[in-house]
Design a protein around this motif. Structure first.
Motif, PDB file in Angstrom:
ATOM      1  N   TYR A 138     -11.498  -4.267   5.981  1.00 28.55           N
ATOM      2  CA  TYR A 138     -10.519  -3.315   6.505  1.00 28.55           C
ATOM      3  C   TYR A 138      -9.279  -4.097   6.904  1.00 28.55           C
ATOM      4  O   TYR A 138      -9.164  -4.594   8.024  1.00 28.55           O
ATOM      5  N   TYR A 181      -4.549  -0.692   5.887  1.00 30.50           N
ATOM      6  CA  TYR A 181      -5.316   0.425   5.321  1.00 30.50           C
ATOM      7  C   TYR A 181      -5.155   1.704   6.135  1.00 30.50           C
ATOM      8  O   TYR A 181      -5.439   2.801   5.647  1.00 30.50           O
ATOM      9  N   ASP A 228       0.804  -1.225   0.000  1.00 27.75           N
ATOM     10  CA  ASP A 228       0.000   0.000   0.000  1.00 27.75           C
ATOM     11  C   ASP A 228       0.837   1.276   0.000  1.00 27.75           C
ATOM     12  O   ASP A 228       0.379   2.328  -0.456  1.00 27.75           O
ATOM     13  N   TRP A 252      -3.324   4.591   4.524  1.00 26.02           N
ATOM     14  CA  TRP A 252      -3.985   5.536   3.636  1.00 26.02           C
ATOM     15  C   TRP A 252      -4.273   6.858   4.336  1.00 26.02           C
ATOM     16  O   TRP A 252      -4.237   7.932   3.715  1.00 26.02           O
ATOM     17  N   ILE A 255     -13.127   4.040   3.931  1.00 20.67           N
ATOM     18  CA  ILE A 255     -12.660   2.991   4.845  1.00 20.67           C
ATOM     19  C   ILE A 255     -13.796   2.521   5.752  1.00 20.67           C
ATOM     20  O   ILE A 255     -13.995   1.321   5.971  1.00 20.67           O
TER      21      ILE A 255
END
Length: 505
Positions: free
Chosen positions: A363, A367, A201, A370, A357
């Motif tokens: 989830y 994450y 990510d 982000w 989200i």
């Protein structure tokens, strides 16, 4: 020799923005600074040595990232390879080594073009992330045992992701020119270090952080290109174009938004079109997998299904996720156009990604990456940031302990379902708390630490200090000043906060 500074030095410094010292305005930062000698003094010479704030932030980010790598050591030495639950009890799981063989990189298969054996027929990641994974595979020697190769593959990826982490911290430190020390929020974020090497990510996060920096400098095309590339690496970055559209509508900046949109679409197409044309089935796997994926870890849907002991099908989850997201987008549109002062771009970017989200049917613990740089720009206040981070660390530990419980057989080592539901609730409430604080700042700008320091929208680029041309509701007839807060001078509604003719910082 002592004495007055030279005229040349005075002229240069007069054009440099005065840096905001968080140890002066933030009691948590002031208390934390006691570990390194106490709050910075007003006579400190900032930026006069090699140890500039941005360089300090970058080095700290690299150091904390390295500590996160050390935290994965129990898995690196065996947890990824021996025992079903060891990688969960040590909270050091990572997708990276498992997918080296599981997605065909160990066998030299080309992502999207070559079909994979097993239940996943093609790589289920966006194209630019697939390229990132493939480059790391090229740098991984094909000799030795598969365990040796997976260890090296993870290490290579970790090195590449460390570069991304440094880029994120530097961009966060430079986006608000007068607030470089806010980059420490990113560099020192506990959840950032714990989740940085779980997946890939950070590539998309780094591209979006660079895009935010470009927009703050008024470079709309570069911003758009970077957003397009970020969206080619992960789905969520395109969401920031929605708030930007609303802000440009309110300020009448249509040309700049159009430039950004064209840059984003063009960059996304450049990355995706070749694969889309030559390997359409492999290219579409990410989108079909996202659509067909069932309710998964960490989501509000899993919380409801476990709590009520019901089954929520993927189609039902998709429908309700879309409905909730559209409602939140409508609410955010109303906030943007009716707020007494135009919201800052970073505030709305944080809120739209947080909404995605909160309404998503999955989830994954990484994450949180982000939101970290967006949160640092939206609400650069250590107390609120650390409250949210504590909730995310609790969830990080909760999901691994829950997986340890479900994979340990009759031993039941870890966290049972009831405990995992608490962890999900803590994550949801922590994110909602930070959203509520940001919304309060939007409607009460005197509580926004960025605006209390004298700025309008330092991440807004051409929006910074721009006049409104379209507003709704009470914003069309704003009061002259905000109320006083904690002895601070009044914060004016709209326009620039400095004297006439002052430059944007």
């Amino acid at each position: 020799m002592c004495g007055m500074p030279s005229g040349e030095t005075t002229r240069v410094s007069a054009h440099e923005p005065e840096l905001v010292r968080p140890t002066k305005d933030d009691e948590v930062a002031a208390s934390g600074s006691e570990l390194i000698g106490g709050p910075i003094g007003r006579r400190a010479l900032l930026g006069t040595s090699w140890w500039t704030p941005v360089r300090v932030v970058a080095l700290i980010a690299i150091g904390v990232f390295a500590l996160g790598m050390v935290q994965k050591l129990p898995c690196y030495d065996g947890g990824w390879f021996f025992g079903a639950s060891s990688q969960y009890t040590h909270a050091c799981y990572s997708d990276i080594p498992h997918l080296y063989q599981g997605r065909g990189f160990a066998d030299g298969l080309v992502p999207y073009f070559d079909k994979l054996p097993g239940d996943m027929d093609y790589l289920e990641y966006p194209v630019l992330t697939g390229v990132f994974m493939e480059v790391a595979a090229w740098l991984t020697p094909g000799s030795g045992s598969i365990q040796d190769q997976e260890q090296i593959y993870w290490m290579v990826n970790a090195g590449m992701l460390m570069v991304c982490a440094a880029v994120i911290a530097v961009c966060a430190a430079r986006t608000h020119r007068r607030r470089p020390w806010d980059g420490l929020l990113v560099a020192l974020a506990p959840a950032f270090a714990l989740t940085a090497t779980i997946n890939w990510d950070l590539l998309a996060v780094a591209l979006l952080a660079a895009a935010m920096l470009m927009w703050s400098r008024g470079r709309a095309l570069a911003f758009g290109i970077l957003v397009g590339l970020a969206t080619a690496a992960k789905f969520y970055p395109f969401l920031v174009l929605g708030p930007l559209f609303l802000l440009c509508w309110r300020a009448g900046k249509w040309r700049e938004f159009g430039t950004a949109l064209l840059g984003a679409v063009g960059a996304w197409l450049v990355v995706n079109l070749p694969v889309m044309y030559f390997a359409p089935e492999g290219w579409s796997k990410f989108y079909t997998f996202s659509q067909e994926r069932g309710v998964d870890f960490g989501s509000v849907f899993l919380f409801i299904s476990q709590w009520l002991k019901i089954t929520i099908t993927p189609d039902t989850a998709n429908t309700w996720a879309l409905i909730m997201m559209l409602l939140l987008c409508a609410g955010l549109s109303a906030v943007t156009l009716t707020a007494p002062r135009r919201p800052r771009f970073a505030q709305l970017a944080f809120l739209i990604v947080a909404a995605f989200i909160l309404t998503n049917k999955v989830y994954s613990p990484q994450y949180v990456l982000w939101l970290v740089p967006l949160a640092a720009l939206a609400r650069p206040r250590w107390r609120d940031f650390l409250i949210w981070q504590a909730c995310e660390v609790a969830y990080f530990l909760g999901i691994w302990m829950y997986l340890a419980y479900t994979t340990s057989g009759d031993a039941h080592k870890g966290l049972p379902t009831d405990g995992y539901q608490v962890a999900i609730a803590v994550h949801l409430l922590g994110t909602l708390y930070l959203c509520a604080v940001v919304l309060r700042d939007i409607f009460m700008p005197e509580r926004d630490v960025v605006r209390r320091a004298g700025d309008d929208d330092p991440s807004g680029g051409i929006l910074d200090g721009a006049e409104d041309v379209f507003v709704l509701g009470a914003a069309a007839h704003p009061p002259r000043h905000a109320a006083h807060f904690d002895g601070q001078p009044p914060v004016e509604w709209g326009g620039r906060t400095g004297p006439p003719g002052s430059s944007s910082l």
